[in-house]
Write an enzyme that holds these catalytic residues in place. Structure first.
Site, mmCIF file in Angstrom:
data_model
loop_
_atom_site.group_PDB
_atom_site.id
_atom_site.type_symbol
_atom_site.label_atom_id
_atom_site.label_comp_id
_atom_site.label_asym_id
_atom_site.label_seq_id
_atom_site.Cartn_x
_atom_site.Cartn_y
_atom_site.Cartn_z
ATOM 1 N N CYS A 2 0.830 -1.195 0.000
ATOM 2 C CA CYS A 2 0.000 0.000 0.000
ATOM 3 C C CYS A 2 0.870 1.253 0.000
ATOM 4 C CB CYS A 2 -0.872 0.015 1.248
ATOM 5 S SG CYS A 2 -1.896 -1.454 1.364
ATOM 6 N N ARG A 27 4.313 1.029 -6.483
ATOM 7 C CA ARG A 27 4.236 0.012 -5.423
ATOM 8 C C ARG A 27 3.155 -1.025 -5.712
ATOM 9 N NH1 ARG A 27 6.518 2.125 -0.586
ATOM 10 N NH2 ARG A 27 5.070 1.053 0.783
ATOM 11 N N LYS A 487 16.846 -17.451 -14.871
ATOM 12 C CA LYS A 487 17.139 -16.036 -14.606
ATOM 13 C C LYS A 487 18.162 -15.517 -15.608
ATOM 14 C CE LYS A 487 14.481 -15.200 -12.689
ATOM 15 N NZ LYS A 487 13.468 -15.904 -12.013
ATOM 16 N N GLU A 490 16.568 -15.230 -19.222
ATOM 17 C CA GLU A 490 15.504 -14.264 -19.514
ATOM 18 C C GLU A 490 15.975 -12.822 -19.474
ATOM 19 O OE1 GLU A 490 12.034 -14.127 -16.897
ATOM 20 O OE2 GLU A 490 13.251 -14.770 -15.219
ATOM 21 N N LYS A 605 5.078 -9.719 -17.640
ATOM 22 C CA LYS A 605 5.101 -10.083 -16.215
ATOM 23 C C LYS A 605 4.084 -11.185 -15.927
ATOM 24 C CE LYS A 605 6.210 -9.871 -11.909
ATOM 25 N NZ LYS A 605 7.404 -10.696 -11.612
HETATM 26 O O1 M6R Z 1 2.506 -15.179 -11.932
HETATM 27 P P1 M6R Z 1 3.033 -16.580 -12.043
HETATM 28 O O2 M6R Z 1 3.846 -16.981 -10.857
HETATM 29 O O3 M6R Z 1 1.958 -17.583 -12.329
HETATM 30 O O4 M6R Z 1 3.990 -16.543 -13.289
HETATM 31 C C1 M6R Z 1 4.581 -17.717 -13.760
HETATM 32 C C2 M6R Z 1 5.705 -17.420 -14.710
HETATM 33 O O5 M6R Z 1 5.240 -16.731 -15.829
HETATM 34 C C3 M6R Z 1 6.812 -16.606 -14.047
HETATM 35 O O6 M6R Z 1 7.288 -17.252 -12.912
HETATM 36 C C4 M6R Z 1 8.003 -16.399 -15.011
HETATM 37 O O7 M6R Z 1 8.604 -17.605 -15.292
HETATM 38 C C5 M6R Z 1 8.983 -15.413 -14.379
HETATM 39 N N1 M6R Z 1 8.853 -14.135 -14.970
HETATM 40 C C6 M6R Z 1 10.395 -15.833 -14.488
HETATM 41 O O8 M6R Z 1 11.246 -14.956 -13.852
#
Ligand code: M6R
Length: 610
Positions: A2, A27, A487, A490, A605
């Site tokens: 928040c 945030r 990591k 990506e 995301k």
């Molecule tokens: O929101 P979620 O945890 O369901 O997302 C799953 C994946 O898309 C997510 O963990 C993705 O692999 C990450 N961006 C990796 O860093």
């Protein structure tokens, strides 16, 4: 997380509050609101959705006033809704508050206050505070708030207004950030510096248990015990607004990596009963008899969340003795899994909106399984549709690359596994106590694991031009290797592959060439010697090995080129620590290679399409 703002001064309050809230948008939030003091009354305006929606609600209204508080809410207790949005008032309309944090004993307090005749309008933990303040009202806002807060367990940053004291505004904190902006004939309160930067670069940073009594010309700071704090240091802000949103970090990813000790602490908060050696998971309503009858567990998730799920398999099979399968959510429902009402499905999703995860969960439910969700976002689709939800309380994760979401998902998996072991009595009280004590150390140990920037920067210089890398490990280390490789791929676009170290010789060893970086996790003691053998296999073929090992390991440097260390912990909990240097390695590699760390190419995301 928040966002709080508060204003008292010579300007019209509402535009200042809205500007501040806009600066806190980073945030994350799902609803917003403001409260002002006008003509001896408190007026509250709030809406679900973005600030634009709040602005539309306010348009054309007479809002002339010089004092007010505002809030952006990132839902924790209670779904995103207008009723749950802040500010919240007491029954009489005398007090209004905005809050960031979690009131852990809110259920008991709510019952007590209801018994005393208080009527609640929301499902939030925050509203308890408004009613508590009303309950302890002694005619002086400062002492009333102090009395009320004595009843509260948990974390809070709080802004409070009293319609009968229009010339002052109270701000107080414990475990949630709060700053007091110092102006000329005006003063501010805010969760974070960006909210006040347009007006002032001077601030007091409140410490835990400190209260600020803010008028337009003066700020007085006291402890909650009433002790006056003289000569409080004035913090001079040197960043610009954009840097301030990231708390001075260059990227959200780096900020979120560094938030992990706090996020882990928040996930554990209220769930470890160390005295009695018990895990407290009140949110899991699954009846004890059903837990005892579970014959099979499926864990399903995508990407990083899937990697967190892999740890659940190790722990549940070993400690609870129930067979577990871990499935990539996009595959799960296309293989017709065998599911009945003695099957438990655990879905893991930071956002709670990933289309593949949702589809897998719906399929499992339809087949009669009970669903426990591990998620970070209150009110998300996964949270709404699951039978039970364990929130990770990591706060919003903004960088595309998951970091604090992963470590807090691991914590949630540990808690759930230990809870099942407790219910099914597959571990003794003493054994559970030992695990809980080790869990309790993790926030501090994560802090220590973060302190290796220098070593990592040297590795980055040496290997940033590599186009390939391998990640190896055995047992739980193999699962961490998968997360480390993801990591690196990506955000730095280096091709990376993860292997269970013993599997390499069955084909992939052919790819090991002179100077290729092989990051090897060597934390699992029961397979340590075998991991060293695998290290020898790759070094014999010219690879450069970077090991991640315990700081107590005095042998490892004899076999590898570089070592990154983590503090010693229980076998199961090492992934929470060993992933940290891998996240940092990926981050600094990406920076060195000029990549857009927070928004890597082609990625989103939250993946809401199949
Ligand atoms: O929101 P979620 O945890 O369901 O997302 C799953 C994946 O898309 C997510 O963990 C993705 O692999 C990450 N961006 C990796 O860093």
């Amino acid at each position: 997380m928040c966002g709080i703002v508060g204003y008292i001064g010579h300007q019209k309050a509402v535009p200042v509050l809205l500007e501040g809230l806009q600066r806190l948008e980073y945030r994350g939030y799902d609803s917003a609101g403001v409260a002002i003091l006008q003509d001896g009354k408190i007026r509250v305006e709030k809406t679900v959705g973005k600030l634009e929606a709040l602005k539309e609600t306010l348009e054309g209204k007479d809002l002339d006033t010089y004092v007010g508080i505002g809030h952006t809410r990132w839902a924790t207790h209670g779904a995103p809704s207008t009723a749950n949005a802040h500010p919240h008032m007491d029954c009489t309309g005398k007090f209004v508050i905005v809050h960031n944090g979690i009131i852990e004993n809110y259920l008991a307090l709510r019952e007590e206050l209801q018994h005393l005749g208080h009527e609640f309008k929301s499902e939030t933990d925050t509203e308890i505070l408004a009613h508590l303040i009303e309950q302890y009202d002694d005619g002086d806002l400062e002492s009333t708030v102090k009395k009320a807060l004595k009843r509260v367990d948990g974390s809070f940053a709080l802004g409070v207004l009293d319609r009968e004291e229009p010339n002052r505004l109270i701000a107080v904190r414990k475990d949630s950030p709060l700053v007091i902006g110092i102006g000329q004939g005006e003063n501010f309160i805010a969760s974070d510096i960006p909210a006040i930067l347009k007006y002032t670069k001077k601030a007091y940073i409140l410490n835990d248990y400190e209260m600020a009594i803010v008028t337009k010309d003066h700020v007085e700071i006291k402890t909650l015990d009433g002790e006056q704090i003289e000569n409080k240091e004035v913090f001079e802000v040197k960043w610009d607004a954009a840097a301030a949103e990231k708390g001075g970090y260059e990227h959200f990813m780096l900020k979120e990596i560094h938030e992990q000790p706090k996020a882990i602490k928040d996930t554990l908060s209220g769930r470890l009963d160390l005295d009695n050696g018990q895990v407290v998971l009140d949110e899991v309503k699954l009846p004890v008899e059903q837990i005892k009858n579970i014959k099979k567990v499926f864990i399903t998730a995508c990407g990083t969340a899937y990697h967190a799920g892999l740890m659940g398999k190790y722990m549940i099979e070993d400690l609870v003795r129930v067979p577990v399968e871990v499935d990539i959510a996009s595959e799960f429902r296309y293989r017709n899994p065998i599911i009945d009402n003695e099957t438990l499905i655990i879905v893991v999703s930071q956002s709670g909106e990933t289309a593949d995860t949702l589809a897998a969960m719906r399929e499992a439910k339809q087949k009669g399984a009970r669903v426990v969700a591990v998620t970070n976002v209150v009110g998300s689709s996964v949270a709404r549709e699951a039978d039970d939800v364990i929130y990770t309380w990591a706060g919003p994760e903004i960088a595309v690359a998951s970091t604090k979401a992963y470590t807090t998902q691991l914590i949630a998996m540990y808690l759930l596994s230990l809870y099942f072991a407790q219910v099914r009595e597959t571990l003794s009280k003493q054994e559970i106590k030992g695990y809980l004590e080790a869990l309790n150390q993790l926030p501090e140990q994560a802090e220590a694991a973060l302190k290796q920037d220098e070593d990592i920067l040297q590795l980055v210089k040496a290997y940033a031009k590599s186009e390939n890398a391998f990640f190896l490990g055995r047992s739980l280390d193999a699962a961490v290797a998968m997360e480390g490789a993801l990591k690196l791929k990506e955000i730095s676009y280096i091709h990376a592959e993860a292997y269970a170290a013993g599997e390499l010789k069955h084909g992939t060893l052919a790819l090991i060439t002179e100077g290729i970086p092989v990051i090897t996790l060597a934390t699992q003691q029961d397979v340590y010697d075998k991991t060293i053998s695998n290290i020898k296999e790759v070094t014999a073929r010219g690879a450069d090995v970077i090991a991640v090992a315990f700081d107590t390991d005095t042998q490892i440097q004899k076999s590898v080129n570089h070592v990154l260390t983590i503090p010693l912990t229980e076998k199961y909990f090492t992934p929470v620590l060993s992933v940290i240097p891998l996240q940092m390695l990926a981050y600094y590699m990406a920076i060195e290679r000029g990549c857009d760390v927070d928004k890597p190419r082609n990625l989103a995301k939250s993946v809401t399409v199949e």
